[in-house]
Design a protein around this motif. Structure first.
Motif, PDB file in Angstrom:
ATOM      1  N   UNK A 162     -33.767  -8.697  37.337  1.00  0.00           N
ATOM      2  CA  UNK A 162     -33.671  -8.746  35.875  1.00  0.00           C
ATOM      3  C   UNK A 162     -33.332 -10.147  35.381  1.00  0.00           C
ATOM      4  N   UNK A 163     -32.453 -10.838  36.077  1.00  0.00           N
ATOM      5  CA  UNK A 163     -32.127 -12.211  35.681  1.00  0.00           C
ATOM      6  C   UNK A 163     -33.313 -13.134  35.923  1.00  0.00           C
ATOM      7  N   UNK A 164     -34.070 -12.883  36.988  1.00  0.00           N
ATOM      8  CA  UNK A 164     -35.285 -13.654  37.241  1.00  0.00           C
ATOM      9  C   UNK A 164     -36.294 -13.417  36.124  1.00  0.00           C
ATOM     10  N   UNK A 165     -36.435 -12.159  35.709  1.00  0.00           N
ATOM     11  CA  UNK A 165     -37.337 -11.820  34.607  1.00  0.00           C
ATOM     12  C   UNK A 165     -36.911 -12.537  33.334  1.00  0.00           C
ATOM     13  N   UNK A 166     -35.647 -12.462  33.003  1.00  0.00           N
ATOM     14  CA  UNK A 166     -35.130 -13.098  31.793  1.00  0.00           C
ATOM     15  C   UNK A 166     -35.360 -14.608  31.824  1.00  0.00           C
ATOM     16  N   UNK A 167     -35.052 -15.230  32.936  1.00  0.00           N
ATOM     17  CA  UNK A 167     -35.211 -16.689  33.041  1.00  0.00           C
ATOM     18  C   UNK A 167     -36.664 -17.127  33.079  1.00  0.00           C
ATOM     19  N   UNK A 168     -37.523 -16.334  33.698  1.00  0.00           N
ATOM     20  CA  UNK A 168     -38.933 -16.727  33.744  1.00  0.00           C
ATOM     21  C   UNK A 168     -39.584 -16.597  32.367  1.00  0.00           C
TER      22      UNK A 168
ATOM     23  N   UNK B 159     -43.018 -12.385  42.843  1.00  0.00           N
ATOM     24  CA  UNK B 159     -44.127 -13.284  43.214  1.00  0.00           C
ATOM     25  C   UNK B 159     -45.116 -13.393  42.050  1.00  0.00           C
ATOM     26  N   UNK B 160     -45.397 -12.285  41.384  1.00  0.00           N
ATOM     27  CA  UNK B 160     -46.294 -12.313  40.221  1.00  0.00           C
ATOM     28  C   UNK B 160     -45.719 -13.203  39.125  1.00  0.00           C
ATOM     29  N   UNK B 161     -44.404 -13.136  38.905  1.00  0.00           N
ATOM     30  CA  UNK B 161     -43.776 -14.000  37.903  1.00  0.00           C
ATOM     31  C   UNK B 161     -43.899 -15.472  38.289  1.00  0.00           C
ATOM     32  N   UNK B 162     -43.696 -15.762  39.567  1.00  0.00           N
ATOM     33  CA  UNK B 162     -43.818 -17.152  40.036  1.00  0.00           C
ATOM     34  C   UNK B 162     -45.235 -17.682  39.869  1.00  0.00           C
ATOM     35  N   UNK B 163     -46.209 -16.854  40.236  1.00  0.00           N
ATOM     36  CA  UNK B 163     -47.616 -17.269  40.127  1.00  0.00           C
ATOM     37  C   UNK B 163     -47.977 -17.550  38.677  1.00  0.00           C
ATOM     38  N   UNK B 164     -47.614 -16.647  37.797  1.00  0.00           N
ATOM     39  CA  UNK B 164     -47.977 -16.807  36.380  1.00  0.00           C
ATOM     40  C   UNK B 164     -47.225 -17.958  35.726  1.00  0.00           C
ATOM     41  N   UNK B 165     -46.004 -18.197  36.154  1.00  0.00           N
ATOM     42  CA  UNK B 165     -45.236 -19.309  35.598  1.00  0.00           C
ATOM     43  C   UNK B 165     -45.811 -20.640  36.057  1.00  0.00           C
ATOM     44  N   UNK B 166     -46.211 -20.727  37.315  1.00  0.00           N
ATOM     45  CA  UNK B 166     -46.787 -21.979  37.809  1.00  0.00           C
ATOM     46  C   UNK B 166     -48.179 -22.215  37.245  1.00  0.00           C
TER      47      UNK B 166
END
Length: 179
Positions: free
Chosen positions: A124-130, A158-165
């Motif tokens: 959840x914190x990863x979601x909020x920060x991303x 991993x999906x959040x990382x891919x979309x953020x990058x």
């Protein structure tokens, strides 16, 4: 005769309009004060009165700050204090609130809990920060949702990382831009 009827009709109209004004509900002054609305909403999500007052007084648009926290708090179990910090740090708090709520509701594996670790809180914190880090939270949430749903066995983090990058400027496509 028709002129007489017209004049009577015009005379009745202002009276009926005037009577209609008395049916408007009376609203207290504090209901119109966006700072009061902000503090009240933040306190509903376990933000202390002092922290709520500081956040609302420093916010560019207090109603948007509190709406962001409300959107996140109503959709997720994210702590109100974490939401306030994230919503305060972005230019468009409403977009942040939509991003977090949309991804959380569409990607159920974010809410899974490992009994040995506090995986849900980390997710959840990863979601909020991303969502906070994203330059375009609306498109970012669509990317994460589609990637997590459509790619088999895709971890939501991993999906959040891919979309953020993917939001970074693709320097490999435009090497001359690096100079």
């Amino acid at each position: 005769m028709s002129l007489n009827r017209l004049l009577r009709g015009l005379g009745v109209f202002p009276v009926s309009l005037g009577l209609g004004l008395f049916t408007v509900p009376v609203v207290e002054a504090r209901d119109w004060n966006q700072y009061s609305v902000c503090v009240t909403q933040l306190q509903k999500f376990n933000v202390s009165g002092d922290n709520a007052a500081i956040a609302c007084s420093d916010a560019l648009i207090p109603k948007e700050l509190s709406e962001c926290v409300s959107m996140i708090g109503n959709a997720t179990p994210i702590d109100g204090n974490n939401s306030v910090n994230a919503c305060f740090q972005v230019r468009r708090p409403i977009d942040l609130g939509n991003c977090v709520a949309d991804i959380y509701n569409a990607v159920p594996s974010l809410a899974t809990v490992d009994p040995d670790t506090d995986t849900e809180e980390i997710n959840l914190l990863t979601l909020l920060n991303s969502c906070r880090t994203s330059s375009r939270p609306g498109f970012y949430s669509e990317c994460v949702i589609a990637t997590a749903r459509e790619v088999t066995d895709m971890d939501p983090i991993r999906a959040m990382d891919i979309c953020l990058s993917a939001q970074d400027f693709p320097r490999s496509l435009f090497p001359a831009y690096n100079e």
